[in-house]
Motif scaffolding. Sequence first.
Motif, short mmCIF file in Angstrom:
data_model
loop_
_atom_site.label_atom_id
_atom_site.label_comp_id
_atom_site.label_asym_id
_atom_site.label_seq_id
_atom_site.Cartn_x
_atom_site.Cartn_y
_atom_site.Cartn_z
N SER A 126 6.45 0.64 -6.10
CA SER A 126 5.33 0.28 -5.24
C SER A 126 5.81 -0.01 -3.82
O SER A 126 6.95 -0.42 -3.61
CB SER A 126 4.62 -0.97 -5.78
OG SER A 126 4.08 -0.75 -7.06
N MET A 129 0.37 0.80 -2.49
CA MET A 129 0.69 2.04 -3.18
C MET A 129 1.48 1.71 -4.44
O MET A 129 2.59 1.19 -4.36
CB MET A 129 1.50 2.96 -2.28
CG MET A 129 0.83 3.23 -0.94
SD MET A 129 1.68 4.48 0.04
CE MET A 129 3.25 3.67 0.32
N VAL A 152 -4.74 10.10 -4.81
CA VAL A 152 -4.20 8.74 -4.83
C VAL A 152 -5.13 7.75 -5.51
O VAL A 152 -4.75 6.60 -5.74
CB VAL A 152 -3.87 8.24 -3.42
CG1 VAL A 152 -2.95 9.23 -2.71
CG2 VAL A 152 -5.13 8.00 -2.60
N PHE A 181 -3.52 3.98 -5.30
CA PHE A 181 -3.47 3.37 -3.97
C PHE A 181 -4.76 2.59 -3.74
O PHE A 181 -5.83 2.98 -4.19
CB PHE A 181 -3.36 4.43 -2.88
CG PHE A 181 -2.06 5.19 -2.85
CD1 PHE A 181 -1.13 5.09 -3.87
CD2 PHE A 181 -1.78 6.04 -1.78
CE1 PHE A 181 0.06 5.81 -3.82
CE2 PHE A 181 -0.60 6.75 -1.72
CZ PHE A 181 0.32 6.64 -2.75
N HIS A 238 -10.92 6.87 -0.97
CA HIS A 238 -9.57 7.25 -1.36
C HIS A 238 -9.55 8.72 -1.75
O HIS A 238 -10.45 9.20 -2.43
CB HIS A 238 -9.08 6.41 -2.54
CG HIS A 238 -8.97 4.94 -2.25
ND1 HIS A 238 -10.06 4.09 -2.32
CD2 HIS A 238 -7.91 4.18 -1.88
CE1 HIS A 238 -9.67 2.87 -2.00
NE2 HIS A 238 -8.37 2.89 -1.73
N ASP A 290 4.32 11.87 -3.19
CA ASP A 290 3.75 10.94 -2.20
C ASP A 290 4.66 10.80 -0.98
O ASP A 290 4.29 10.13 0.00
CB ASP A 290 3.55 9.55 -2.82
CG ASP A 290 2.51 9.53 -3.91
OD1 ASP A 290 2.73 8.86 -4.93
OD2 ASP A 290 1.46 10.19 -3.74
#
Length: 117
Positions: free
Chosen positions: A16, A82, A63, A67, A59, A89
């Motif tokens: 993350s 994230m 994602v 996200f 979004h 990504d």
Amino acid sequence: VQLQASGGGLVQAGGSLRLSCAASGRTFSNYATGWFRQAPGKEREFVAAIRWNGANKYHADAVRGRFTISRDNAKNTVFLQMNSLKPEDTGVYYCKLSTINPTEDYWGEGTQVTVSS
């Protein structure tokens, strides 16, 4: 308007990161802030956006569910949390502030996100 993006880095797949976009300068009453990314050799693409009051969030399909965009108006900052990062990504992440009526766009410098497999 100045936009300062930060929080990028190198992370392993599944990890993350939290990106921040801090705005300074002029203030606006009706605008949206978005995140875009650009991978090497590819066009810049939309990632997420949020209205000035946080009432609407968008979004990209790629994602969604991983996200999350949010904002803290007291700090004039927009965040992109994230999670479950994937190698695809990887890219430079940019934030953009778009005013509404009239329409004006302001871009910040990007922050590099690299996800290793």
